[in-house]
Design a protein around this motif. Structure first.
Motif, PDB file in Angstrom:
ATOM      1  N   ARG A 431      85.838 -11.410  13.615  1.00  0.00           N
ATOM      2  CA  ARG A 431      86.005 -10.669  14.933  1.00  0.00           C
ATOM      3  C   ARG A 431      86.095  -9.059  14.953  1.00  0.00           C
ATOM      4  NH1 ARG A 431      86.907 -15.030  18.200  1.00  0.00           N
ATOM      5  NH2 ARG A 431      87.469 -16.875  16.954  1.00  0.00           N
ATOM      6  N   ASN A 432      85.121  -8.718  15.724  1.00  0.00           N
ATOM      7  CA  ASN A 432      85.155  -7.104  16.099  1.00  0.00           C
ATOM      8  C   ASN A 432      84.498  -6.650  14.689  1.00  0.00           C
ATOM      9  OD1 ASN A 432      86.388  -7.782  18.457  1.00  0.00           O
ATOM     10  ND2 ASN A 432      88.572  -6.747  17.718  1.00  0.00           N
ATOM     11  N   THR A 435      80.996  -4.793  16.634  1.00  0.00           N
ATOM     12  CA  THR A 435      81.533  -4.366  17.729  1.00  0.00           C
ATOM     13  C   THR A 435      82.870  -4.936  18.246  1.00  0.00           C
ATOM     14  OG1 THR A 435      80.329  -5.810  19.131  1.00  0.00           O
ATOM     15  CG2 THR A 435      79.225  -3.636  18.519  1.00  0.00           C
ATOM     16  N   ASN A 437      85.356  -6.844  20.995  1.00  0.00           N
ATOM     17  CA  ASN A 437      85.112  -7.918  21.631  1.00  0.00           C
ATOM     18  C   ASN A 437      84.034  -8.820  21.347  1.00  0.00           C
ATOM     19  OD1 ASN A 437      87.359  -6.991  23.126  1.00  0.00           O
ATOM     20  ND2 ASN A 437      85.922  -6.141  24.663  1.00  0.00           N
ATOM     21  N   SER A 438      83.723  -9.110  19.897  1.00  0.00           N
ATOM     22  CA  SER A 438      82.877  -9.850  19.267  1.00  0.00           C
ATOM     23  C   SER A 438      83.344 -10.714  18.164  1.00  0.00           C
ATOM     24  CB  SER A 438      81.743  -8.987  18.804  1.00  0.00           C
ATOM     25  OG  SER A 438      82.165  -8.290  17.756  1.00  0.00           O
ATOM     26  N   ARG A 439      82.407 -11.673  17.877  1.00  0.00           N
ATOM     27  CA  ARG A 439      82.621 -12.625  17.088  1.00  0.00           C
ATOM     28  C   ARG A 439      81.398 -12.768  16.066  1.00  0.00           C
ATOM     29  NH1 ARG A 439      82.489 -18.860  18.311  1.00  0.00           N
ATOM     30  NH2 ARG A 439      80.438 -18.384  17.922  1.00  0.00           N
ATOM     31  N   SER A 440      81.147 -12.776  14.798  1.00  0.00           N
ATOM     32  CA  SER A 440      80.381 -12.863  13.887  1.00  0.00           C
ATOM     33  C   SER A 440      80.482 -13.783  12.952  1.00  0.00           C
ATOM     34  CB  SER A 440      79.775 -11.717  13.377  1.00  0.00           C
ATOM     35  OG  SER A 440      79.865 -10.479  14.193  1.00  0.00           O
ATOM     36  N   HIS A 456      76.026 -13.968  16.375  1.00  0.00           N
ATOM     37  CA  HIS A 456      76.891 -12.765  16.706  1.00  0.00           C
ATOM     38  C   HIS A 456      77.071 -13.024  18.139  1.00  0.00           C
ATOM     39  CE1 HIS A 456      78.486  -8.891  17.063  1.00  0.00           C
ATOM     40  NE2 HIS A 456      77.768  -8.629  18.130  1.00  0.00           N
ATOM     41  N   GLN A 458      78.757 -11.562  21.553  1.00  0.00           N
ATOM     42  CA  GLN A 458      79.353 -10.137  22.104  1.00  0.00           C
ATOM     43  C   GLN A 458      79.821 -10.697  23.502  1.00  0.00           C
ATOM     44  OE1 GLN A 458      79.576  -6.869  20.726  1.00  0.00           O
ATOM     45  NE2 GLN A 458      81.104  -6.993  22.487  1.00  0.00           N
ATOM     46  N   TYR A 459      81.062 -10.706  24.043  1.00  0.00           N
ATOM     47  CA  TYR A 459      81.708 -10.877  25.094  1.00  0.00           C
ATOM     48  C   TYR A 459      81.529  -9.592  25.927  1.00  0.00           C
ATOM     49  CZ  TYR A 459      84.045 -15.037  23.348  1.00  0.00           C
ATOM     50  OH  TYR A 459      84.480 -16.140  22.933  1.00  0.00           O
ATOM     51  N   LYS A 464      85.685 -11.497  30.189  1.00  0.00           N
ATOM     52  CA  LYS A 464      85.142 -12.163  28.883  1.00  0.00           C
ATOM     53  C   LYS A 464      84.510 -13.436  29.225  1.00  0.00           C
ATOM     54  CE  LYS A 464      87.187  -8.592  26.822  1.00  0.00           C
ATOM     55  NZ  LYS A 464      87.546  -7.975  28.067  1.00  0.00           N
ATOM     56  N   ALA A 467      78.421 -13.682  27.940  1.00  0.00           N
ATOM     57  CA  ALA A 467      78.314 -13.362  26.568  1.00  0.00           C
ATOM     58  C   ALA A 467      76.821 -13.241  26.311  1.00  0.00           C
ATOM     59  CB  ALA A 467      78.943 -14.683  25.928  1.00  0.00           C
TER      60      ALA A 467
END
Length: 745
Positions: A431-432, A435, A437-440, A456, A458-459, A464, A467
């Motif tokens: 997470r982050n 960037t 507020n993101s989850r990869s 990937h 991105q909120y 949130k 997405a």
């Protein structure tokens, strides 16, 4: 029982009357409830008997489960109310690190609870899991139940004065809790070592009070009780021949001290209620209803004694009405300020925004709990607790105490079915990473089938709920071809996809969005058949979609429904196909493959409805259609299998994966799942399937109708669900087996 109740009371009254006081006082009744995990639910039956007898309780003390039952009674819940609560609680959910799937972000649902092992990245290395429970849902349930006394920090001011016991991990001494946050107190009292995390309470770190004082009779006497009724569900130390594993040895040693203390506590009771609970353990919450019934039966036996005690007291000291509706009528509170403790990798603002929390707003207990679940559902937090502090103007200040998940986690899972073979699924989620507020994430299936997927997410926005998702996937596996349900060939399939989606999610259950993807499909024969093809096709598809997911859990859900709908336009394709007959390539142009565009739609609806406590009604509607699909190829719907594992698949009980291909299909399935024992299920399914009602494939001949059935034995354990099935199709007249383990890639 050591003494006749009436004799005790008469002797006590004579002694009191002999004192030089102006008037005799009524003896105070104290109740002590022992710890014992699930076995402690039997205490409810004793309290029910006392309520029925009209016996007023003046003081109550408890440890562990006894502290939970006792504190609920103390704040004002009747024994009947506590029974209703205990019978309707989802113990599996409360006593886990999980939350209801309904509270998880839509974007996180598919990954939630999927893996058997999660290794957080802490201080530059992956750490083994602690093996202890934070008990998020347990905290929230307590927060709801004790909301009516949120403004009462002195336990002696409850409807029935109350105390509970914890153990200081620093000194090993008993800590008597009689003020502060009642939720923290009872959570401390039940924090069994190696099962639950320790709890910070007034500057001390506390664990289960049962380690040193599991039956706190002395404490209720110190409160002022003259006559003590003690309910004890603890079975004491195990015989040495029954101590067979490391955990049992650990618990045996841990309770040595308490076993000696218990003898002294029992001697101080006037009515002692021991339970024979050897067939149950502390973790027997799956038998909660049987345990409650056992307690009620014991209460019925004791009712005449309690009634006699109540009548004797009334005869000697005058009637004393038992007060009903003792629970304060507090329905909500206006929250005027807040604090957030524990945010390091995220911010207090991010945390508050995920809940859509607003100041100077009226909140009920249920609304606060759902709000906290929203923050937990982001998967940024492993624990979210709150307490309420009364303010002079009648409002309250809310104090959030959070623990954050590590930003990076490695996850491992295992999966097997007859189609994909054995595979180890490895995942890294960060997470982050790129960037805020993101989850990869990257997932890889290593085994007989190779698959890899990257995403990937991105909120966007304050809440949130918007997405942007970028995704990639590559699959390499083998799939058979069939003629009249007999396998006549085997192909190696390569599939690559890259795409993007922009979606809006509402209320954690509903999503709408638009997206596009580029796909490449390639087939190579591995086992030759009479007629075969070799080649690839590339196509681009813009689409719109809608998803709904109100399931209560991913594995063996009991209620809710899941809906996935997509409609798109497949742009003109790029085909490179060669066809063979008996190993000889056919002249180009003999078989025409169209690259014309066409429209495409698909739907999958799963429903789960509880019929009884153990039975669940299952429903599944699947469908798909290619419109204007003339001489096109490699985008048919693939029928067969009991587990959805690859693109364009329509599961069907009675056929194996790839047994039939069609350009338009509708399948309807119904079934009943019966829970035989804890984590053990039997499921029966029946389904029908209709083909070719919109378009038919020019390359595959398929019947217009199929019907089939399956019977499945399932067992859910540490490696995931194990399912062993037998299935039958009316048209092929074949009985086939199907085995799967774990959650598919």
């Amino acid at each position: 029982m050591k003494h006749c109740v009436t004799c005790i009371l008469l002797l006590w009254s004579v002694l009191v009357l002999a004192q030089p006081t102006p008037s005799a006082s009524r003896p105070r009744i104290g109740v002590t409830l022992s710890g014992g995990g699930a076995k402690g639910l039997a205490h409810i039956g004793i309290l029910k008997a006392m309520d029925s007898a009209g016996l007023k309780v003046d003081y109550i003390s408890g440890t562990s489960m006894g502290s939970i039952i006792g504190s609920l009674y103390a704040v004002g819940y009747s024994a009947d109310s506590i029974e209703r609560i205990a019978r309707t609680i989802d113990w599996d959910l409360l006593l886990s690190n999980a939350s209801s799937l309904r509270s998880i972000f839509m974007e996180e649902k598919e990954e939630y609870g999927k893996y058997i092992l999660e290794l957080p990245w802490v201080n530059h290395s992956f750490r083994l899991p602690s093996g202890v429970l934070q008990g998020q849902e347990l905290w929230l349930k307590f927060s709801e139940l004790f909301f009516p006394v949120y403004n009462q920090k002195d336990f002696s001011k409850f409807s029935v004065p109350f105390r509970c016991i914890g153990t200081d991990v620093g000194t090993g001494e008993a800590v008597v809790m009689k003020e502060g946050e009642i939720i923290s107190a009872i959570r401390s009292s039940m924090a069994i070592p190696s099962v639950f995390t320790a709890v910070e309470y007034q500057g001390k770190k506390l664990i289960d009070g049962g380690l040193v004082r599991n039956f706190p009779v002395r404490d209720v006497k110190e409160m002022g009780a003259d006559f003590v009724i003690g309910s004890n569900v603890a079975t004491g130390l195990m015989p040495s021949e029954k101590v067979r594993n490391a955990l049992q040895i650990l618990l045996q040693v841990a309770f040595f001290r308490e076993a000696e203390d218990n003898k002294k506590e029992v001697a101080q009771t006037d009515i002692y209620v021991p339970f024979n609970m050897t067939k149950f353990t502390m973790g027997s919450f799956g038998d909660s209803k049987e345990i409650i019934e056992l307690g009620i039966e014991e209460g019925r036996k004791l009712y005449p004694r309690f009634k006699h005690l109540a009548d004797s007291l009334n005869a000697i000291f005058g009637p004393q009405p038992v007060r009903e509706n003792r629970l304060p009528a507090v329905h909500g509170v206006v929250i005027s300020s807040y604090e957030v403790h524990g945010t390091e990798r995220t911010s207090a603002e991010f945390f508050i925004h995920t809940m859509n929390f607003e100041l100077n707003t009226f909140y009920t207990a249920r609304r606060l709990a759902n709000m906290v679940r929203q923050a937990y559902g982001t998967r940024y937090y492993s624990r979210v607790n709150y307490s309420l502090e009364p303010q002079e103007d009648g409002t309250a200040k809310i104090v959030f105490d959070v623990s954050e998940y590590p930003l990076t986690t490695a996850k491992l899972g295992l999966h097997y079915n007859r189609f994909t073979g054995v595979g180890l699924i490895a995942n890294i989620t960060a997470r982050n990473f790129f960037t805020t507020n993101s989850r990869s994430l990257v997932s890889v299936n290593i085994g007989e089938t190779f698959r890899i997927r990257g995403e990937h997410l991105q909120y966007l926005g304050r809440l949130k709920n918007v997405a942007l998702i970028l995704e990639m996937q590559y699959d390499n596996f083998d799939i058979g071809t069939y003629t009249e349900s007999k396998q006549n060939g085997l192909y190696n399939l390569n599939f690559f996809k890259i795409g993007n989606k922009l979606q809006f999610s509402a209320k954690r259950q509903f999503t709408v969005g638009v997206g596009s993807r580029y796909e490449w499909v390639k087939y190579d024969p591995k086992i030759s058949s009479t007629v075969e093809f070799k080649g690839s096709k590339k196509f681009f598809t813009p689409f719109v979609y809608m998803n709904h997911n109100s399931l209560d859990k991913n594995i063996f859900p009991r209620r809710g429904f899941k809906l996935d709908v997509e409609a798109g336009w497949v742009a003109p394709q790029n085909s490179r196909m060669r066809f063979y007959e008996n190993g000889l390539e056919l002249p180009r142009g003999m078989i025409v493959v169209s690259d014309h565009s066409f429209y495409r739609s698909s739907i999958n609806l799963e429903t789960y409805t509880p019929l009884t406590r153990k039975a669940t009604l299952l429903g599944n509607l699947q469908g798909g259609a290619n419109f204007g699909y003339k001489n096109n190829v490699l985008n048919e719907f693939v029928i067969g299998g009991l587990q959805r594992t690859f693109r364009n698949q329509i599961v069907f009980a009675g056929l194996v994966e790839g047994e039939e291909y069609t350009a338009s299909v509708a399948a309807l399935q119904g079934g009943i799942r019966w829970q035989v024992f804890n984590n053990t299920y039997l499921t029966g399914r029946a389904n029908v399937l209709f083909n070719n009602f919109v378009e038919g494939s020019d390359f595959f001949a398929v019947r217009d109708f199929f019907s089939g059935y399956s019977a499945t034995f399932s067992y859910n354990f540490a490696l995931g669900p194990l399912e062993i099935s037998a299935m039958y199709c009316d048209q092929t007249r074949k009985i086939q087996s199907y085995v799967s383990l774990g959650i598919p890639f």
